[in-house]
Structures are given as C-alpha cells and as structure tokens.
Design an enzyme around this catalytic site. Structure first.
Site, PDB file in Angstrom:
ATOM      1  N   ASP A   6       0.864  -1.186   0.000  1.00 50.60           N
ATOM      2  CA  ASP A   6       0.000   0.000   0.000  1.00 50.60           C
ATOM      3  C   ASP A   6       0.896   1.230   0.000  1.00 50.60           C
ATOM      4  OD1 ASP A   6      -1.739   2.108   0.591  1.00 50.60           O
ATOM      5  OD2 ASP A   6      -1.740   1.636   2.733  1.00 50.60           O
ATOM      6  N   GLY A   8       1.281   5.088  -0.158  1.00 48.34           N
ATOM      7  CA  GLY A   8       0.650   6.394  -0.009  1.00 48.34           C
ATOM      8  C   GLY A   8       1.616   7.493  -0.410  1.00 48.34           C
ATOM      9  N   THR A  12       4.958   3.893   2.493  1.00 46.49           N
ATOM     10  CA  THR A  12       4.581   2.668   1.796  1.00 46.49           C
ATOM     11  C   THR A  12       4.611   1.520   2.800  1.00 46.49           C
ATOM     12  OG1 THR A  12       5.521   3.504  -0.250  1.00 46.49           O
ATOM     13  CG2 THR A  12       5.154   1.137  -0.140  1.00 46.49           C
ATOM     14  N   GLY A 107      -8.724   7.603  -6.412  1.00 44.94           N
ATOM     15  CA  GLY A 107      -7.487   7.126  -5.782  1.00 44.94           C
ATOM     16  C   GLY A 107      -7.619   5.640  -5.455  1.00 44.94           C
ATOM     17  N   PRO A 108      -6.614   4.834  -5.841  1.00 42.65           N
ATOM     18  CA  PRO A 108      -6.715   3.393  -5.569  1.00 42.65           C
ATOM     19  C   PRO A 108      -6.869   3.082  -4.085  1.00 42.65           C
ATOM     20  CG  PRO A 108      -4.595   3.962  -6.589  1.00 42.65           C
ATOM     21  CD  PRO A 108      -5.427   5.189  -6.625  1.00 42.65           C
ATOM     22  N   ASP A 109      -6.252   3.907  -3.228  1.00 44.82           N
ATOM     23  CA  ASP A 109      -6.394   3.683  -1.776  1.00 44.82           C
ATOM     24  C   ASP A 109      -7.858   3.775  -1.350  1.00 44.82           C
ATOM     25  OD1 ASP A 109      -6.147   6.446  -2.514  1.00 44.82           O
ATOM     26  OD2 ASP A 109      -5.831   6.991  -0.421  1.00 44.82           O
ATOM     27  N   ASP A 129      -9.924   8.311   6.187  1.00 43.79           N
ATOM     28  CA  ASP A 129      -8.526   7.863   6.177  1.00 43.79           C
ATOM     29  C   ASP A 129      -7.602   9.061   6.406  1.00 43.79           C
ATOM     30  OD1 ASP A 129      -5.930   7.009   5.549  1.00 43.79           O
ATOM     31  OD2 ASP A 129      -6.640   5.566   4.067  1.00 43.79           O
ATOM     32  N   THR A 132      -1.773  11.405   4.050  1.00 41.80           N
ATOM     33  CA  THR A 132      -1.203  12.683   3.616  1.00 41.80           C
ATOM     34  C   THR A 132      -2.341  13.680   3.425  1.00 41.80           C
ATOM     35  OG1 THR A 132       0.454  11.398   2.450  1.00 41.80           O
ATOM     36  CG2 THR A 132       0.303  13.758   1.910  1.00 41.80           C
TER      37      THR A 132
END
Ligand SMILES: Nc1ncnc2c1ncn2[C@@H]1O[C@H](COP(=O)(O)OP(=O)(O)O)[C@@H](O)[C@H]1O
Ligand SMILES: CC(C)(COP(=O)(O)O)[C@@H](O)C(=O)NCCC(=O)O
Ligand SMILES: [K+]
Length: 257
Positions: A6, A8, A12, A107-109, A129, A132
């Site tokens: 994952d 970010g 990471t 965003g994939p997250d 979440d 950042t």
C-alpha cells in the site's frame, strides 16, 4: 504467499498475508526513485531479521503515486517471478464498480478502503482515512464507492502553517490541554486538532443528511486514534483496513479469473 503493498504519498506499507492472517507488516517512506533491487534488499533483510522464511508468489499493489508502480512491477517480476495485480488498472477487477463522473480516476487507496470496509461492515459507510490527505470515502448499500471528500491532511496543515509563516515552528500534532493556547505551539495544535474534530463532525453530518440513510463511520490511518480519544466521531477504528481491502480485492480476482 501474498505480498500486499500500500503506497501512499508519505509512506509505503508492505504486509505478508498467508491466506488467514498477516505474518508481518513493515513501513518505509515513499520515494519514487527507489529501485526494484533496493526494495528487495530492504524487504529480504527485514524478513530474515524476523526469521520469516516464506515463499512469496503473488503481489498486489495500491499506489496513490503513479511513478512508483514501475519499479514495484520490476521488483515483483525479478524477485518473486510474478506479475503484480495493480489496483486501478484495467486487469484488476473490483468487487463493485465505482459510481463517479466519467473519466474520474478515483485514488486506488479509496477503492481499496471501500472494498475492505464493505467486507467487514456492509453498507452504507463513510471511511475516513487520515493519510497525507484526509479522505472521506462514501460506500453505498451495495458496496460501491459513490464519491467522497478530500481535505488537507493533519500534518500537511501544520506544515503549511510552518512553511508560510516565518514565526511559526515545525510542530507535531497532539491533543492540546485547552482550546485557548498560551504559547505558539499550543495555539497551532489547538487550531489543527479542534479544527479537525469540527471538520470531521461537520462533513460526516452533511454526508449523512445528503444521503438520507443511516451510515457507520469507520476510521483508519495512523492519526485516527488521536481523534478517537477526544470525541466520539467514529463507530470503529481499523488500523489494517487498507491491507484488508487489498486481500479482499486479491481474493476477488482469484475467484473471478
Ligand atoms: N502513529 C502516528 N503518529 C503520528 N504521526 C503519524 C502516525 N502515523 C502516520 N503519521 C503521519 O501521518 C501522515 C500520514 O501518514 P500515512 O498514513 O502513512 O500517509 P499516506 O498513507 O498518505 O502515505 C504522515 O505525515 C505521517 O508521518
Ligand atoms: C486523495 C489522495 C491524494 C489521498 O492519498 P494519500 O493521503 O493516501 O496519500 C489519493 O487518494 C488520490 O490521489 N486520489 C485521486 C483523486 C480521487 O481520489 O478522486
Ligand atoms: K488518505
């Protein structure tokens, strides 16, 4: 065994999933220049340190930083002899397609958080979440991502104050003793901390009113517990929500290959 990554904008996270549980989780800063060989030296050292002698043969990646994906693909191919599944790419299936404006690259997250939270709680949901950026992902009754909110991250807000004002120092976030600060650091912490409490409460209330349904609010990200202890903003806090979502998406792709 599955290696879930994952990535970010700040950090990471790498986790090893044996199909039942995470065997280990490690975190490194996100740097797009890092090569496949550098990833391997770092990861294999940590695995040896933890006496983890496992055979990785599958890799899944979610990255909010497009530039790092190339080296992570090379890493998976060279050292684990596999083609990674990259969330957001056409060959990675999602349990439910997002319902957003045409051409929007979610965003994939956020897609991963949606899959992870829906698997654990069902819909309707708001996933907050604290990365950042602070993102609010709205998950519908059927598990689809249907939009959300993007606000500046907690540390980004403190950094912005420091960068823009000559007399304001670098400050780490913490819960201030009082709302009225009697020194510069306390004033800054108060502005960001209580400002964030208000931001989260207001945005969640407005999302619920706009959607007109009961929704659970799930938080994730390193700074979520700090806010959880101050006020009741969330129904649950889940540290491993993004990682869980990666395992859900990975399994879904296996089942539907
Ligand atoms: N437990 C923690 N305590 C304090 N700061 C944290 C903690 N975890 C993460 N942070 C900070 O929160 C910000 C977001 O971090 P992270 O959640 O890793 O972001 P991203 O997923 O966007 O890379 C960063 O500035 C990071 O240093
Ligand atoms: C909003 C984000 C920057 C959050 O990233 P993070 O804080 O996890 O690094 C990321 O999800 C992103 O780049 N999103 C693309 C735009 C969108 O989701 O609509
Ligand atoms: K985020």
């Amino acid at each position: 065994m599955l290696l879930a990554i994952d990535c970010g904008n700040t950090n990471t996270v790498f986790s090893i999933w044996d199909g039942q549980q995470f065997l280990a989780t490690w975190r490194t800063s996100t740097e797009w220049q890092r090569t496949a060989d550098q990833y391997y030296v770092w990861l294999s050292t940590l695995m040896r340190f933890q006496n983890l002698d496992v055979h990785i043969d599958e890799v899944i990646v979610s990255s909010t930083v497009p530039r790092v994906v190339f080296n992570l693909r090379v890493f998976a191919d060279r050292y684990y002899n596999c083609r990674p599944l990259v969330v957001g790419k056409p060959d990675c299936l999602l349990p439910k397609a997002p319902r957003v404006d045409e051409g929007t690259q979610v965003g994939p997250d956020r897609l991963v958080n949606t899959a992870g939270a829906f698997d654990r709680h069902g819909g309707d949901l708001i996933v907050v979440d604290f990365g950042t950026a602070t993102t609010f992902d709205v998950v519908a009754h059927d598990g689809a991502y249907v939009g959300g909110v993007i606000a500046p991250g907690v540390n980004l807000s403190l950094e912005a104050l420091h960068n823009a004002a000559a007399a304001l120092p670098h400050v780490d976030i913490s819960k201030p003793q009082a709302v009225v600060g009697t020194n510069t650091v306390a004033c800054m912490q108060s502005g960001v901390f209580w400002g964030y409490i208000g931001l989260v409460r207001e945005i969640c209330a407005r999302i619920k009113a706009e959607r007109g349904v009961a929704m659970q609010v799930i938080s994730t990200g390193g700074l979520a517990p700090l806010f959880q202890q101050a006020e009741t903003l969330f129904d649950a806090f889940e540290d491993d929500l993004t990682m869980h979502g990666l395992t859900v998406i990975h399994q879904y792709n296996k089942d539907n290959a």
